[in-house]
Write a protein that holds these residues in place. Structure first.
Motif, PDB file in Angstrom:
ATOM      1  N   ALA A 126       6.029   4.289  14.067  1.00 40.03           N
ATOM      2  CA  ALA A 126       4.207   3.974  14.061  1.00 40.03           C
ATOM      3  C   ALA A 126       3.819   4.375  12.575  1.00 40.03           C
ATOM      4  N   GLU A 129       5.241   1.396  10.493  1.00 46.41           N
ATOM      5  CA  GLU A 129       4.444   0.337  10.355  1.00 46.41           C
ATOM      6  C   GLU A 129       3.293   0.439  10.259  1.00 46.41           C
ATOM      7  N   CYS A 131       0.605   1.690  12.303  1.00 50.14           N
ATOM      8  CA  CYS A 131      -0.011   1.465  13.502  1.00 50.14           C
ATOM      9  C   CYS A 131       0.179   2.620  14.315  1.00 50.14           C
ATOM     10  N   SER A 132      -0.334   2.593  15.750  1.00 49.96           N
ATOM     11  CA  SER A 132      -0.540   3.835  16.472  1.00 49.96           C
ATOM     12  C   SER A 132       0.779   3.970  17.256  1.00 49.96           C
ATOM     13  N   ALA A 135       0.849   1.833  20.375  1.00 52.55           N
ATOM     14  CA  ALA A 135       1.423   0.357  20.291  1.00 52.55           C
ATOM     15  C   ALA A 135       2.640   0.355  20.157  1.00 52.55           C
TER      16      ALA A 135
END
Length: 153
Positions: A126, A129, A131-132, A135
């Motif tokens: 995460a 990238e 993101c969370s 995700a």
């Protein structure tokens, strides 16, 4: 000392543009036999030829003057050698897994490989990238389900 005789002979034959992979050997009664095998089996035989050659060379360099029998050495081995059947099965399974992974969408494939092959945590992926965590977890879970479905489990 390593047995220097090779119990089989490998050859390929191209007939009508199709490559046939052949292994010949003498059976228990001394009758010469030849059989066609699949490409993965043939490749394993080729790999074993290299392994045998390396063992022969190692044995020549490190001839040990001891009373150990082959059985005693085998029992002492840290890793018991796998049979050719196990090796071919694993090779075919790995190839099917690679094909299943290739069918995943790019993001799922990347996250799945980072998690399962490279051993990164979901939090590390995460962060990489941007993101969370949720995700990444969702992507890897969906990818795992798709691969299980591909294998019919």
């Amino acid at each position: 000392m390593f047995d220097n005789s090779n119990p089989y002979t490998l050859r390929t034959e191209i007939v009508g543009g199709i490559t046939r992979y052949l292994v010949s050997f003498r059976d228990g009664e001394g009758v010469h036999r030849e059989t066609e095998v699949s490409r993965p089996v043939y490749q394993e035989f080729l790999r074993f030829v290299c392994v045998e050659r390396n063992l022969r060379r190692w044995d020549e360099r490190h001839a040990e003057q001891s009373e150990l029998t082959d059985e005693a050495i085998y029992i002492r081995a840290l890793r018991i050698p796998r049979s050719i059947e196990e090796t071919v099965f694993d090779s075919q399974r790995d190839e099917r897994l690679r094909m299943a992974i290739q069918q995943l969408p790019e993001i799922q494939r990347r996250r799945f490989v980072l998690y399962h092959e490279f051993g990164l945590t979901l939090a590390q992926i995460a962060a990489m990238e941007g993101c969370s965590f949720r995700a990444v977890k969702h992507s890897t879970d969906i990818a795992t389900k798709k691969i299980k479905k591909y294998f019919g489990e």
